[in-house]
Design a protein around this motif. Structure first.
Motif, short mmCIF file in Angstrom:
data_model
loop_
_atom_site.label_atom_id
_atom_site.label_comp_id
_atom_site.label_asym_id
_atom_site.label_seq_id
_atom_site.Cartn_x
_atom_site.Cartn_y
_atom_site.Cartn_z
N PRO A 216 15.77 -11.67 61.85
CA PRO A 216 15.49 -10.25 62.29
C PRO A 216 15.94 -9.20 61.41
O PRO A 216 15.55 -8.10 61.05
N ALA A 217 17.23 -9.60 60.88
CA ALA A 217 17.96 -8.56 60.04
C ALA A 217 17.08 -8.33 58.80
O ALA A 217 17.13 -7.31 58.18
N LEU A 218 16.97 -9.60 58.06
CA LEU A 218 16.22 -9.50 56.89
C LEU A 218 14.80 -8.75 57.04
O LEU A 218 14.37 -8.09 56.29
N VAL A 219 14.11 -9.08 58.21
CA VAL A 219 12.77 -8.60 58.54
C VAL A 219 13.00 -6.90 58.67
O VAL A 219 12.12 -6.18 57.97
N ALA A 220 13.77 -6.26 59.13
CA ALA A 220 14.04 -4.86 59.52
C ALA A 220 14.44 -4.33 58.28
O ALA A 220 14.27 -3.36 57.73
N ALA A 221 15.43 -5.02 57.42
CA ALA A 221 16.00 -4.44 56.25
C ALA A 221 14.71 -4.53 55.14
O ALA A 221 14.59 -3.59 54.26
N HIS A 222 13.82 -5.32 55.07
CA HIS A 222 12.58 -5.46 54.33
C HIS A 222 11.69 -4.41 54.63
O HIS A 222 11.13 -3.58 53.66
N LYS A 223 11.57 -4.03 55.89
CA LYS A 223 10.65 -2.77 56.15
C LYS A 223 11.39 -1.58 55.74
O LYS A 223 10.48 -0.58 55.41
N LYS A 224 12.71 -1.31 55.86
CA LYS A 224 13.22 -0.30 55.40
C LYS A 224 13.02 -0.08 53.86
O LYS A 224 12.89 0.93 53.25
N PHE A 225 13.17 -1.16 53.15
CA PHE A 225 13.18 -1.37 51.68
C PHE A 225 11.68 -0.67 51.43
O PHE A 225 11.72 0.16 50.51
N LEU A 226 10.57 -1.01 52.12
CA LEU A 226 9.23 -0.75 51.54
C LEU A 226 9.01 0.81 51.91
O LEU A 226 8.83 1.48 51.21
N ALA A 227 9.64 1.21 53.06
CA ALA A 227 9.61 2.75 53.30
C ALA A 227 10.30 3.49 52.40
O ALA A 227 9.80 4.78 52.00
N SER A 228 11.61 3.12 52.15
CA SER A 228 12.36 3.88 51.07
C SER A 228 11.75 3.86 49.53
O SER A 228 11.73 4.81 48.95
N ARG A 229 11.20 2.78 49.29
CA ARG A 229 10.61 2.92 48.16
C ARG A 229 9.51 3.75 47.99
O ARG A 229 9.10 4.44 47.05
N LEU A 230 8.45 3.84 48.93
CA LEU A 230 7.43 4.80 49.19
C LEU A 230 7.88 6.24 48.81
O LEU A 230 7.52 6.88 48.19
N ALA A 231 8.90 6.31 49.74
CA ALA A 231 9.86 7.68 49.59
C ALA A 231 10.08 8.19 48.26
O ALA A 231 10.03 9.24 47.76
N ASP A 232 10.96 7.14 47.59
CA ASP A 232 11.38 7.21 46.36
C ASP A 232 10.07 7.50 45.20
O ASP A 232 10.24 8.21 44.52
N LEU A 233 8.84 6.86 45.34
CA LEU A 233 7.75 7.41 44.51
C LEU A 233 7.38 8.84 45.04
O LEU A 233 6.98 9.48 43.77
N PHE A 234 7.39 9.19 46.22
CA PHE A 234 6.97 10.58 46.23
C PHE A 234 7.85 11.65 45.67
O PHE A 234 7.46 12.49 45.26
N LEU A 235 9.28 11.30 45.92
CA LEU A 235 10.15 12.02 45.27
C LEU A 235 10.08 11.97 43.70
O LEU A 235 10.22 13.34 43.20
N ALA A 236 9.94 10.99 42.95
CA ALA A 236 9.86 11.04 41.46
C ALA A 236 8.48 11.89 41.37
O ALA A 236 8.39 12.45 40.27
N ALA A 237 7.25 11.65 41.91
CA ALA A 237 6.10 12.65 41.59
C ALA A 237 6.51 14.10 41.74
O ALA A 237 6.07 14.82 41.07
N ALA A 238 7.39 14.35 43.02
CA ALA A 238 7.73 15.80 43.05
C ALA A 238 8.47 16.35 41.99
O ALA A 238 8.37 17.44 41.48
#
Length: 553
Positions: free
Chosen positions: A174-196
Motif C-alpha cells: 500500500p505504501a508503494l502504491v500511494a507513493a507511486h500515485k503521488k509521484f505521477l501527480a507531482s510529475r504532472l504538476a512539474d510539467l505544468f510548472l515548467a511550461a509556465a
C-alpha cells in the motif's frame, strides 16, 4: 513590503547585506551538510550503533543551527525594516519568506528530534536521516527563492526527496502504491510548472518573481495581460492544486499512512502546503487573472466541503487527520483565489503547527477517543431541536463576531472577502454556542459568549497584524461577487449537512449519504485506475502485503 517594520528602517540602516545573505543561505546549506554527515554507515555491529548515534547527533545539530539561522534572518529583517534580495536577486529575505522559513525550521527541528526515538531499532536509519535532511533543505530553497526557475527545480527536488521517505518501508505494497500515485501527480504538476516558466520567460523576459508581479500589474493597467501570461498563471494554479492533493487526485495523501509517523508530520505540516506558499509569492500575477482565481476558489472550496464530510465517516486517527489536511489545503487555496493572502498565510502557519503536533501526538488522540467512549454515548436530539440549536448558535455567533468586528473597526463593507470569510467563522462558532452547550445554566451562556467574542476578536486582530506584516506584498482583492456567493453557498451547505448528520445519524438521508462519503465519492478509484493504466506500479517481490482497493487503505 514590510508594514510593521518600515518605521525601523533608520535603525537597521547599518545592517550589512552580507550578514543577512549569510543567515538566509546557511539554512539550506546546513540541512544539506547534515544530510551528508548523517548518512555514514558503520562496518561492524558495534560500529553501526556508534555511527547511528553520531548520525542523529549531526542531524540534530544541523536542525538546531538551521533554526538559529532562520531566527537571525527574521531578526535582521525586523531590524532593517525592509526586504532584501541576495545572491544576485536569486533569493529574497522578505516578510513572507522569513515567516515560512522560521516555521519550516522549527517544525524540522521537532521532527528530527522525534525521529531519533521513533526509528529506534529500525534498519536503514542512515538513509532515512539523509533524505529527511535533504527534504528540509529543498523546502528551504523553495521558501527563499526569488527566481521562478530556481523555485521550480527546488520544488521538484522536494518531491523526489520526499518520495524516498514515503517508500522507506519497501515491503509494504500500500505504501508503494500511494507513493507511486503521488509521484505521477507531482510529475504532472512539474510539467505544468515548467511550461509556465517557459511562457513567463518568453512574455516577461524575466523570471525574478518580484519583477513578474510588478510587470503583470503594469500590463493589466494598460490593457490586460496577454494570453500566454494568463495561460502560465492557470498552469501554476493547476500545479498547486495537484501538489496540494486537491480532488480528484487526493487519494495518495490519505493512503501514505504506511510511512513512518515523522514523515506524515513533515508531509502534512511542511510540504503539502508549499502550493499555497507559491501562490502567495506570485500573488501579484495571480490577482490579475480571473480564470485562475475562479479555478482556485471552485476547486478549493469543493475539496474543503467534501473532505470535511468524508472526515466525519472515519475512525482511524491518522486517516481522519489526512482528510483534515485535504480540507484545510482546499480552504487555504480558496483564500488565495479570493485574494486574502494575509489570511492564507495565517492559515498556513496555524495549520502547520497544529498538524505537526497532531501527527506526532496521534497516540494521545487514540487514548482520548477511548476515554470518550467509556464515558457513554451521547443523547441524540430530534430534528426540530437540532435545527433550533443550530439557529440559536448561528445568531449568537453572528452577534459575537459583529461585536468583535466593531471593536476592531474591521472594514467589512470595504473588504467583501473579509465579510465572506467572517461568515465561515460564524458557522465555525456555532458548535460552541449550540443549544446543548447553553443548557449548562448559570454563567455558562455568558462565558460561552465571551469565549466566542474572544475567538472572533483574535481572528480580526490576526488579520490586522498579518496585513500590516505583509504590507503592500498583498495585492488588492478583486471584485468577484459570483465567487463570494459560491463560497457562502458551499459552506452553508456543509453546515446544514453536518448539523443534520450529527443530530440524525440514523435518518434515511444520513444512511444514504454514508456509503458515498465513506468511499470519498469513489473519486480516488477513478484516479487509481487511470494512473495504473498510464504507468503501472512495480512492486518488489519482498512486498508481502496484498494490494487492496484504495478506499480500504
Amino acid at each position: 513590503m514590510l508594514g510593521l517594520t518600515q518605521q525601523a528602517s533608520g535603525w537597521g540602516a547599518g545592517v550589512s547585506t552580507g550578514a543577512r545573505m549569510t543567515c538566509l543561505l546557511l539554512v539550506p546549506l546546513l540541512y544539506g551538510a547534515s544530510a551528508l554527515l548523517a548518512t555514514s554507515p558503520g562496518a561492524s555491529q558495534d560500529h553501526k550503533r556508534e555511527q547511528t548515534a553520531r548520525g542523529w547527533d549531526w542531524a540534530e545539530r544541523g536542525a538546531v543551527a538551521a533554526l538559529v539561522m532562520a531566527t537571525l534572518s527574521m531578526l535582521l529583517l525586523l531590524w532593517a525594516g525592509r526586504p532584501l534580495n541576495v545572491a544576485g536577486g536569486l533569493f529574497t529575505a522578505d516578510a513572507l519568506g522569513c515567516t515560512v522559513l522560521l516555521l519550516v525550521s522549527f517544525i524540522g527541528w521537532v521532527i528530527v528530534r522525534y525521529s531519533r526515538t521513533c526509528l529506534l531499532g529500525e534498519v536503514n536509519q542512515a538513509r532515512f536521516r539523509g533524505w529527511l535532511m535533504l527534504t528540509l533543505a529543498t523546502v528551504s530553497l523553495v521558501v527563499i527563492s526569488n527566481h521562478l526557475a530556481v523555485l521550480a527545480v527546488a520544488w521538484f527536488a522536494t518531491s523526489v526527496a520526499l518520495h524516498q521517505l514515503l517508500v522507506f518501508y519497501g515491503n509494504r505494497r500500500p505504501a508503494l502504491v500511494a507513493a507511486h500515485k503521488k509521484f505521477l501527480a507531482s510529475r504532472l504538476a512539474d510539467l505544468f510548472l515548467a511550461a509556465a516558466v517557459v511562457l513567463i520567460a518568453s512574455t516577461q523576459h524575466t523570471l525574478f518573481i518580484d519583477q513578474i508581479g510588478a510587470r503583470a500589474q503594469a500590463l493589466a493597467a494598460v490593457g490586460g495581460l496577454p494570453w500566454s501570461l494568463q495561460m502560465a498563471t492557470v498552469l501554476i494554479v493547476l500545479a498547486a492544486l495537484l501538489k496540494c492533493a486537491q480532488l480528484p487526485v487526493h487519494g495518495w495523501l490519505i493512503q501514505v499512512m504506511e510511512a513512518p509517523t515523522p514523515v506524515s508530520a513533515l508531509l502534512h505540516a511542511g510540504v503539502v502546503n508549499l502550493g499555497g506558499f507559491v501562490l502567495m509569492r506570485l500573488g501579484g500575477l495571480l490577482s490579475e487573472v480571473p480564470a485562475a482565481q475562479t479555478l482556485l476558489v471552485v476547486v478549493g472550496s469543493t475539496t474543503a466541503v467534501l473532505a470535511a464530510l468524508v472526515m466525519m465517516t472515519r475512525i482511524s486517527v491518522k486517516v481522519m487527520l489526512a482528510w483534515s489536511t485535504c480540507a484545510q489545503m482546499g480552504f487555504m487555496l480558496m483564500q488565495c483565489g479570493l485574494g486574502a493572502y494575509e489570511l492564507a498565510l495565517l492559515h498556513l502557519v496555524g495549520h502547520s503547527l497544529y498538524k505537526a503536533h497532531a501527527f506526532l501526538g496521534a497516540g494521545g488522540a487514540v487514548e482520548q477517543a477511548r476515554l470518550q467512549r467509556l464515558s457513554g454515548p451521547g443523547v441524540a436530539s430530534s430534528a426540530g431541536a437540532a435545527l433550533l440549536s443550530a439557529a440559536v448558535g448561528l445568531v449568537l455567533s453572528a452577534a459575537a463576531v459583529a461585536g468583535a468586528a466593531w471593536v476592531w473597526n474591521a472594514p467589512l463593507m470595504q473588504e467583501p472577502v473579509l465579510w465572506v470569510l467572517t461568515f465561515v467563522v460564524c458557522l465555525a462558532l456555532v458548535p460552541l454556542l449550540s443549544n446543548r452547550a447553553l443548557r449548562v445554566g448559570g454563567w455558562g451562556p455568558v462565558l460561552l459568549m465571551i469565549a466566542s467574542f474572544a475567538v472572533a476578536s483574535l481572528y480580526f486582530a490576526l488579520h490586522h497584524v498579518a496585513l500590516a506584516w505583509l504590507g503592500t506584498a498583498a495585492p488588492p482583492q478583486g471584485d468577484q461577487p459570483a465567487l463570494w456567493l459560491w463560497v457562502v453557498f458551499s459552506f452553508g451547505v456543509l453546515f446544514v449537512l453536518q448539523s443534520w448528520i450529527r443530530s440524525q445519524p440514523q435518518s434515511l438521508l444520513s444512511r444514504r449519504l454514508y456509503p458515498w462519503f465513506y468511499a470519498g465519492l469513489y473519486l480516488d478509484e477513478w484516479f487509481t485506475r487511470l494512473s495504473f493504466r498510464v504507468w503501472p506500479v512495480r512492486l518488489g517481490a519482498s512486498a508481502s502485503v496484498p494490494v487492496v482497493a484504495s478506499k480500504g487503505f
